[in-house]
Motif scaffolding. Structure first.
Motif, PDB file in Angstrom:
ATOM      1  N   ARG A 282     -68.038 -11.959  10.352  1.00 58.00           N
ATOM      2  CA  ARG A 282     -69.104 -12.517   9.517  1.00 58.00           C
ATOM      3  C   ARG A 282     -69.195 -14.026   9.680  1.00 58.00           C
ATOM      4  O   ARG A 282     -70.305 -14.589   9.661  1.00 58.00           O
ATOM      5  CB  ARG A 282     -68.806 -12.173   8.046  1.00 58.00           C
ATOM      6  CG  ARG A 282     -69.887 -12.632   7.071  1.00 58.00           C
ATOM      7  CD  ARG A 282     -71.248 -12.070   7.477  1.00 58.00           C
ATOM      8  NE  ARG A 282     -72.288 -12.537   6.591  1.00 58.00           N
ATOM      9  CZ  ARG A 282     -73.583 -12.492   6.868  1.00 58.00           C
ATOM     10  NH1 ARG A 282     -73.993 -12.006   8.060  1.00 58.00           N
ATOM     11  NH2 ARG A 282     -74.472 -12.920   6.003  1.00 58.00           N
ATOM     12  N   LEU A 283     -68.079 -14.740   9.898  1.00 56.22           N
ATOM     13  CA  LEU A 283     -68.100 -16.200  10.081  1.00 56.22           C
ATOM     14  C   LEU A 283     -68.884 -16.559  11.343  1.00 56.22           C
ATOM     15  O   LEU A 283     -69.661 -17.526  11.364  1.00 56.22           O
ATOM     16  CB  LEU A 283     -66.662 -16.728  10.161  1.00 56.22           C
ATOM     17  CG  LEU A 283     -66.532 -18.239  10.399  1.00 56.22           C
ATOM     18  CD1 LEU A 283     -67.182 -19.017   9.260  1.00 56.22           C
ATOM     19  CD2 LEU A 283     -65.058 -18.632  10.552  1.00 56.22           C
ATOM     20  N   ARG A 289     -76.689 -19.718  12.759  1.00 55.93           N
ATOM     21  CA  ARG A 289     -77.969 -20.053  12.115  1.00 55.93           C
ATOM     22  C   ARG A 289     -77.997 -21.497  11.639  1.00 55.93           C
ATOM     23  O   ARG A 289     -78.812 -21.852  10.784  1.00 55.93           O
ATOM     24  CB  ARG A 289     -78.178 -19.135  10.909  1.00 55.93           C
ATOM     25  CG  ARG A 289     -78.214 -17.665  11.261  1.00 55.93           C
ATOM     26  CD  ARG A 289     -78.408 -16.824  10.013  1.00 55.93           C
ATOM     27  NE  ARG A 289     -79.610 -17.179   9.315  1.00 55.93           N
ATOM     28  CZ  ARG A 289     -79.917 -16.762   8.094  1.00 55.93           C
ATOM     29  NH1 ARG A 289     -79.057 -15.988   7.447  1.00 55.93           N
ATOM     30  NH2 ARG A 289     -81.056 -17.136   7.515  1.00 55.93           N
ATOM     31  N   SER A 290     -77.253 -22.416  12.165  1.00 54.28           N
ATOM     32  CA  SER A 290     -77.170 -23.796  11.665  1.00 54.28           C
ATOM     33  C   SER A 290     -78.478 -24.555  11.853  1.00 54.28           C
ATOM     34  O   SER A 290     -78.883 -25.345  10.984  1.00 54.28           O
ATOM     35  CB  SER A 290     -76.033 -24.542  12.370  1.00 54.28           C
ATOM     36  OG  SER A 290     -76.248 -24.539  13.791  1.00 54.28           O
ATOM     37  N   GLY A 291     -79.267 -24.412  12.990  1.00 55.07           N
ATOM     38  CA  GLY A 291     -80.530 -25.116  13.205  1.00 55.07           C
ATOM     39  C   GLY A 291     -81.582 -24.715  12.191  1.00 55.07           C
ATOM     40  O   GLY A 291     -82.331 -25.546  11.646  1.00 55.07           O
ATOM     41  N   ARG A 700     -84.856 -22.764  -1.745  1.00 60.73           N
ATOM     42  CA  ARG A 700     -83.602 -23.190  -2.382  1.00 60.73           C
ATOM     43  C   ARG A 700     -82.630 -22.009  -2.509  1.00 60.73           C
ATOM     44  O   ARG A 700     -81.427 -22.150  -2.282  1.00 60.73           O
ATOM     45  CB  ARG A 700     -83.884 -23.763  -3.775  1.00 60.73           C
ATOM     46  CG  ARG A 700     -84.546 -25.138  -3.723  1.00 60.73           C
ATOM     47  CD  ARG A 700     -84.949 -25.549  -5.108  1.00 60.73           C
ATOM     48  NE  ARG A 700     -85.521 -26.906  -5.129  1.00 60.73           N
ATOM     49  CZ  ARG A 700     -86.158 -27.422  -6.170  1.00 60.73           C
ATOM     50  NH1 ARG A 700     -86.346 -26.685  -7.260  1.00 60.73           N
ATOM     51  NH2 ARG A 700     -86.631 -28.665  -6.102  1.00 60.73           N
ATOM     52  N   THR A 701     -83.112 -20.812  -2.854  1.00 59.93           N
ATOM     53  CA  THR A 701     -82.258 -19.639  -3.016  1.00 59.93           C
ATOM     54  C   THR A 701     -81.594 -19.260  -1.706  1.00 59.93           C
ATOM     55  O   THR A 701     -80.398 -18.934  -1.646  1.00 59.93           O
ATOM     56  CB  THR A 701     -83.070 -18.465  -3.568  1.00 59.93           C
ATOM     57  OG1 THR A 701     -83.596 -18.822  -4.854  1.00 59.93           O
ATOM     58  CG2 THR A 701     -82.201 -17.223  -3.720  1.00 59.93           C
ATOM     59  N   ALA A 705     -77.595 -19.214  -0.945  1.00 56.88           N
ATOM     60  CA  ALA A 705     -76.934 -17.965  -0.560  1.00 56.88           C
ATOM     61  C   ALA A 705     -76.125 -18.167   0.740  1.00 56.88           C
ATOM     62  O   ALA A 705     -74.994 -17.667   0.861  1.00 56.88           O
ATOM     63  CB  ALA A 705     -77.976 -16.870  -0.382  1.00 56.88           C
ATOM     64  N   HIS A 706     -76.700 -18.905   1.729  1.00 55.82           N
ATOM     65  CA  HIS A 706     -76.006 -19.161   2.992  1.00 55.82           C
ATOM     66  C   HIS A 706     -74.733 -19.961   2.737  1.00 55.82           C
ATOM     67  O   HIS A 706     -73.657 -19.654   3.271  1.00 55.82           O
ATOM     68  CB  HIS A 706     -76.934 -19.907   3.980  1.00 55.82           C
ATOM     69  CG  HIS A 706     -76.295 -20.165   5.306  1.00 55.82           C
ATOM     70  ND1 HIS A 706     -75.550 -21.318   5.569  1.00 55.82           N
ATOM     71  CD2 HIS A 706     -76.259 -19.425   6.477  1.00 55.82           C
ATOM     72  CE1 HIS A 706     -75.091 -21.275   6.793  1.00 55.82           C
ATOM     73  NE2 HIS A 706     -75.514 -20.132   7.378  1.00 55.82           N
ATOM     74  N   ALA A 707     -74.832 -21.006   1.889  1.00 59.82           N
ATOM     75  CA  ALA A 707     -73.665 -21.850   1.623  1.00 59.82           C
ATOM     76  C   ALA A 707     -72.583 -21.061   0.895  1.00 59.82           C
ATOM     77  O   ALA A 707     -71.388 -21.180   1.202  1.00 59.82           O
ATOM     78  CB  ALA A 707     -74.088 -23.065   0.799  1.00 59.82           C
TER      79      ALA A 707
END
Length: 968
Positions: A282-283, A289-291, A700-701, A705-707
């Motif tokens: 999962r990591l 997806r950082s860009g 924002r959601t 959620a990603h963080a």
């Protein structure tokens, strides 16, 4: 105890008060109460007993305080009372007692119940000692120390009771002794012991059942039950076996626990290997997806700057719209304002408000004018109505006074008619009783004839049997004679003609039965004669009260008198009702009070009429000025209010328009400054950079959620348990199945151990309880054995060697004491021939083991026989001796009280001259000890021998009187 005096009024045959002072006979010691049969001699003794105990010998057993002793000769208003004065231990007392009876009501007609009364007081005066039948009975018991039954046996020997104790059956004698000497307490003691034994037996059975139930519950299915006495050793063996079972199950549990711990460790390692692989995968996905995440962050920042400008732009638009609306409102108000009105609407509003305020108070006054007109008309009508009612009330009073005068005249003579109907009622009741008694006389005379014939036949049969019995006794003596031996009867040594048996022998039992039959026949004949005499007396008295009139004549006379009384009562009732209507009472006012109330109401109505007229005139003048050409004051106020409303609207519209223009200019300046401050080139650029609220919230959601997920994955990878795991992979499913199997084995071992330990604990607890129950059962067995032997002994059963119950034993002891005292006098009265003996033979009460028979030993025959074989005179002497002996013993048992008065009311008429002389000699010896002895008899010989006498005579009216006289 000494009887000093007795007086009676309205009691039995004595209508008028009779005073008898017994102290007048203290010097003589012996006095006679004589008079014809039925005159009331025995009633004097009834009065003494009634005063003390509220009961009488001849009515003994009725409800206390209510024997039928009131004289038939009493008028409804006559009293019934007995006053007794007596001395106990040197102190003198007085009792006043009256029975319950019907008397006339104090008010009105009819009768009411006069309740029974009783008062005990000192003879010399002073406060009452006791008041009321119950309290007096309690104090008499303490003073006299004799119950009513004891009093009738030791002081007052009444008719029908004199020979009762001598001739009674064994069971009846036991009942009498039980009453006199309180032997019932010994019967109660035996009953109490029996109840305690039964209760203890129940408790012992319950305890044994509890021990057996506990053994049954503890015994395994295949185990043998212990022998009595070996219960605790048997239970100790069970406890030892249960402890060994618990040790084996405890070892099994420890082995299963070790296997479960190893399986759980292997299962946990497999789960950690699977968690580590999942977190690493999962990591990698999240870092790819950082860009995309960086572009989302930039768009959110621009939208947040635009969002701070947007509210000020919306406020500027709202202010511009408000300014346009205010200017339109001013135009409409200018168009609606009246032409020619003042230029300043504010001043116009103040002026119109002042005028309206002055007019408003007159509006309710104007509305009330119509109500006041109606009230004025109603007040005038009410005054007229009350005036008419006053006149009608005066006319009605004059009519009532005339009716009362007429009714009062008609009510005269009512008292005479009521006295007449009371007299006729009494005479009619007497006539009806006389008619009923006449029929009873015929039946009683026939019964007397039959009873007399039966008495003669029984006497003949007894005489025949007695002759045969005596002849048989002579034959018995003849058989015992020997040559040269003296005859026990004549003393001769020669026996030329000894008696021989002839016919069938007569036994004592045959003679007793014949004597009992004769006694019963004599008693029935005597009762029949007394019944006829009493009915003759009653018929003569009642016939005299009727005045010779028949029932039909008296019924018609009484009906006519009753009709007159009814008419008189109707007239009296009318007078009372008229007086009540005129005078009135607490709930209904009379005519005078109602007239006064109406006059007051009329004056009040007239005052209200004048007040309303003055007020209406004043209000009409005020309202006319305020209308100023309008139909009503309210109409003028409505017109002025509409004018003021339009002025107020114009004034407020001009103020709001000026304020809106100032707010619009300020809003435009603030929005331009905000767009420049947030970094936008113009207001349009700022509005274009904005996002809808839903879009901004969605971005924002997604960022949050990603963080969050990235942080969680890194946290999982940093957990200590995921570090340094074995490289060899373990199958998680296989590890889980292995753990489940080990856990089930452990739970089974724990359950088996708990059951074994619970069994051991229960057995240990039950051993303590069983030991306690066995000890208690042994104590109950020992106590039951002791109580059982005592109960059986008191009941007259084994181990009681004589077989006599305790109550019978005590009664026999008392009877022997009575016979010892009686024989001291009987030997003297019979010149040594007779002696009373106690025997256990005879009839026995159910549950008793010994009879209480009295036999008479005859010195002439050397044999004991039934007292029923005695002649009439012999029976009297034996009964007198036994009664005096009974009196002495009862007196001793009652604390040794001194008895200074004795009354005997029994058949002296059955004695021949010699026996009467013996009886009189015996009674004469009793008075030498200071006693006063009263005898009741109509025997002429006694009248000649006794100087002091009281005579009871019948008057010409039917009732009796007591007079003192001297004997011959």
């Amino acid at each position: 105890m000494r009887i000093l005096s007795v007086s009676m009024e309205g009691f039995g045959p004595f209508r008028d008060r009779q005073q008898i002072d017994l102290g007048d006979y203290d010097s003589d010691g012996l006095f006679l109460i004589s008079g014809p049969t039925g005159a009331g001699k025995s009633t004097i003794l009834d009065a003494i007993c009634f005063a003390l105990y509220g009961d009488t010998p001849r009515w003994h057993g009725q409800a206390a305080g209510q024997p039928q002793v009131r004289s038939d000769y009493c008028s409804p208003g006559d009293p019934t009372e007995v006053v007794l004065e007596f001395e106990v231990n040197g102190a003198e007392y007085r009792i006043r007692r009256s029975p319950q009876y019907e008397r006339p009501k104090a008010r009105g007609v009819g009768t009411t119940t006069q309740q029974a009364t009783a008062v005990l007081e000192p003879r010399g005066g002073g406060a009452a000692i006791a008041v009321g039948p119950q309290e007096v009975a309690h104090h008499v018991q303490e003073l006299v120390q004799l119950k009513a039954d004891e009093f009738l046996q030791v002081i007052l020997l009444a008719q029908g009771r004199f020979q009762e104790f001598l001739l009674a059956r064994s069971d009846a004698r036991l009942d009498l002794l039980t009453t006199l000497f309180d032997i019932g307490r010994f019967t109660d003691y035996g009953r109490l012991l029996d109840e305690r034994r039964r209760d203890l037996g129940t408790r012992r059975s319950t305890a044994r059942a509890a021990v057996d139930a506990r053994i049954t519950a503890l015994a395994p299915g295949d185990a043998e039950r212990p022998e009595p006495g070996g219960e605790l050793a048997w239970l100790d063996a069970l406890i030892t076996g249960a402890d060994a079972d618990a040790g084996r199950h405890r070892a099994h549990r420890d082995e299963a626990s070790d296997r479960e711990d190893a399986a759980r460790t292997r299962h946990e390692t497999a789960q950690r290997q699977r968690d580590l692989a999942s977190a690493e995968a999962r990591l990698a996905e999240l870092e790819a997806r950082s860009g995309e995440i960086a572009a989302w962050k930039l768009r959110v920042e621009e939208a947040e700057h635009a969002a701070r400008v947007r509210p000020l732009a919306d406020a500027a638009d709202d202010a511009a719209e408000a300014l346009a609306d205010a200017r339109a409102a001013v135009a409409r108000a200018d168009a609606d304002y009246p032409e020619g009105a003042p230029a300043d609407p504010s001043a116009d509003v103040d002026r119109l408000t002042g005028i309206i305020g002055e007019l408003k108070p007159l509006v309710p006054i104007e509305r009330r004018l119509a109500d006041d007109d109606q009230a004025l008309a109603a007040a005038r009508a009410e005054a007229a109505r009350i005036t008419g009612a006053l006149q009608r009330l005066a006319d009605h009073r004059r009519d009532l006074e005339e009716q009362r005068r007429t009714a009062a005249e008609a009510a005269g003579g009512g008292e005479h008619a009521r006295r007449l109907i009371d007299e006729l009622t009494d005479r009619l009741a007497a006539a009806r009783q006389a008619h009923a008694i006449a029929a009873q006389r015929v039946t009683a005379q026939e019964a007397e004839l039959r009873a007399s014939r039966a008495s003669g036949q029984a006497a003949h049969s007894y005489a025949d049997l007695l002759d045969r019995y005596l002849h048989g006794q002579a034959a018995v003596l003849a058989e015992r004679l020997g040559d040269g031996e003296p005859c026990p009867v004549c003393g001769s040594l020669e026996h030329p003609s000894p008696a021989r048996w002839s016919g069938e022998a007569v036994s004592d039992a045959d003679l007793d039965r014949a004597r009992a039959a004769q006694d019963d026949a004599d008693a029935q004949a005597r009762a029949a004669r007394e019944r006829v005499a009493a009915l003759d007396t009653q018929f003569g008295e009642l016939h005299g009260r009727t005045g010779g009139r028949t029932v039909g004549d008296l019924t018609a006379d009484r009906q006519r008198a009753a009709d007159q009384v009814t008419r008189f009562r109707e007239a009296e009732g009318l007078v009372v009702r008229i007086d009540q209507e005129i005078a009135g009472d607490d709930t209904h006012p009379g005519l005078d009070a109602r007239s006064a109330d109406l006059a007051t109401a009329r004056d009040t109505a007239r005052e209200r009429e004048a007040m309303l007229a003055a007020r209406i005139e004043q209000h009409r003048e005020q309202v006319g000025t305020a209308r100023d050409g309008f139909p009503t004051v309210a109409g003028r106020i409505a017109d002025l209010t509409a004018w003021r409303t339009r002025a107020t609207v114009l004034r407020d519209a001009r103020r709001r328009a000026a304020e809106s223009e100032r707010q619009s200019v300020d809003a435009a300046r603030r929005v331009a400054d905000a767009a420049a401050r947030e970094g936008f080139a113009s207001l349009d650029a700022a509005l274009a950079a904005g996002l809808a609220e839903g879009e901004l919230a969605g971005l924002r959601t997604r960022l949050e959620a990603h963080a969050d997920e990235l942080s969680k994955v890194k946290g999982v990878l940093a957990q200590p348990q995921l570090q340094k795991l074995p490289t060899e992979r373990i199958d998680p499913d296989a590890a889980f199945n292995e753990l489940r199997s080990a856990h089930e084995a452990y739970e089974q071992a724990v359950s088996a151990l708990a059951q074994a330990e619970a069994r051991h604990t229960a057995l240990v607890t039950d051993r303590s309880a069983l030991a306690h129950e066995i000890a208690g059962l042994g104590d109950l067995d020992r106590r039951f054995e002791v109580l059982h032997r005592l109960t059986e002994t008191v009941r007259g059963r084994t181990p009681n060697m004589r077989g006599i119950p305790l109550d019978s034993y005590v009664a026999a002891a008392e009877l022997e004491a009575i016979l010892d005292a009686a024989n001291e006098r009987l030997r003297s009265m019979s010149d040594g021939r007779y002696e009373l003996l106690y025997s256990e033979r005879g009839d026995r009460r159910q549950g008793a083991s010994a009879g209480l028979e009295i036999e008479v030993f005859d010195e002439h025959t050397g044999r004991a026989r039934s007292p029923r074989s005695l002649s009439g005179g012999e029976t009297f002497l034996a009964s007198l001796a036994l009664a005096l002996g009974l009196a002495e013993v009862v007196t001793a048992r009652s604390g040794g009280i001194e008895l200074s008065t004795l009354f005997i009311d029994e058949g002296f008429g059955s004695l021949d001259a010699d026996t009467l002389e013996i009886a009189m000699f015996t009674l004469d010896t009793l008075r030498q000890g200071g006693r006063a002895i009263g005898l009741i008899s109509h025997v002429d010989a006694m009248k000649e021998q006794i100087a002091s006498q009281l005579q009871v005579i019948r008057t010409a009216h039917g009732w009796s009187e007591v007079r003192r006289s001297s004997g011959g």
